[in-house]
Design an enzyme around this catalytic site. Sequence first.
Site: not given
Ligand code: AHR
Length: 489
Positions: A71, A172, A291
Amino acid sequence: MHNRIFVNLDRPLGNLDRNVFGGFAEHLGRCVYGGIYEPGSPLSDASGLRLDVLDALRRLKMPLIRYPGGNFVSGYRWQDGVGPRAERPARTDMAWHVVESNQFGTNEFIDFCRRLDTEPYLVVNAGDGDMREARDWVEYCNGAQPTALVRLRQQHGYEAPHRVKYWGIGNEVDGPWQIGFKTPQEYARTTTEFAKVMRWADPEIKIVANGVCNWDAADFVERGQLLLEQAGNLIDYLALHWYVDNSANDFATYMALSELFEDRLSAYEGLIRAVTVERKIRRPIGIAVDEWNVWHLDQLHGAGEAAVIYNLEDALVVAMQLNAFIRHARTVRMANIAQIVNVLAPVFTSPQGIFLQTIFYPFELFSTLAGPTVLDIAWDGETFAAGEHSGVRRLDVTATLSADRRQLVLFVINRSEVAETATQILLAEGRFDGTIKAHVVNGPDIKSRNGFTQPEQVATRGFDVKAGGSSLTLAFEPHSFTVLVCPVA
Ligand code: AHR
């Protein structure tokens, strides 16, 4: 009931891309500041990198690390993080509502990667950033012509191009929480234009576009389809994100998450294949699960953001996710555990030292022992039921073979909380040829955790098994992850 694993050394499923053992570092909580980078600490070197963290991460042999978010990247200006430190601006980070000092940025991250012998994977800001900034960043890092951006990099002390190979476009974007959330059509257009100019800056780069993170939104098929139709010949990977947890506090339900991983990967594989065939897309497009991890959401806030402390059952779920990536080796060509230090991470620091979380151990075994060929194995035996699932096999298994075909490695999770699982392993041809090395990740019970005062409640233990002939019988411990490294002839 008897459990059997059938291995045919002549039945490959695909080649394993080692990039599935990647990591992710974000400017979040204590991942960067107080994790990777802690200038002035007696545990750091002159450049501020924590040496104990580097040593621990080296054991994980990550081939690449994604940075700087997450984020965070959707409000990040890369220019703020380069050049003389005293002149770098502090900014409000709107993703996590903290002040970002920008003392650690592109060049520090690339230095960190080189020290780990890992490839940097940079994500450009497609939230409140534009394509000019994105293509400038590629040029700053990789350019070799006498341009202002290349001279700037050189003034910053980096004469030779960094040759950053992997670049992501945004993070995201399908999540309403994101700075610069995008509809499927908006993101397909954004990716097309960003990818075009980023490739013009460096035609050699590999581009990762966002697929799905918001699995509850009812538009992920449309997202993938539009993106592939419009940008299919410009991108190399589609990214999936997921985090799971044991919110029901039920071990069987938690262990049945393998079915969810299977559903998501198969669904996305099918989508990519369908559009690729229909639109005659020429590039091979892989899945990057860039992720993934366990995230106990009740540990979101606290002293350090997302400073989750993992237990043994979480380590088994991490192993299940890696097994899912191996099973889908034909399409999953990258995966990045989120994250590497302190935040949802295998390594946890304090100013005085580190401990290795439970999830460190399965990751280390996979990354160091998996061979280049994935085998198409079969197995049967005991099953369990949980929630909407029944007939879930007690064991979760994958197998790989070395390039010289002399080493078979089996990755086995026993998802019984209480029982040993007696299992026969049968080779269709060939034989076991000498001492098998067994590595077992286990602990006193499924809730066991590591910490500064009990650093190895859960860890890897080893033992040897003598074997010959075409079959081997052994019992997998309850709630364990076992890796069998088997010489074969
Ligand atoms: O990894 C933590 C957060 O999780 C990241 O910033 C985001 O991409 C996801 O929602």
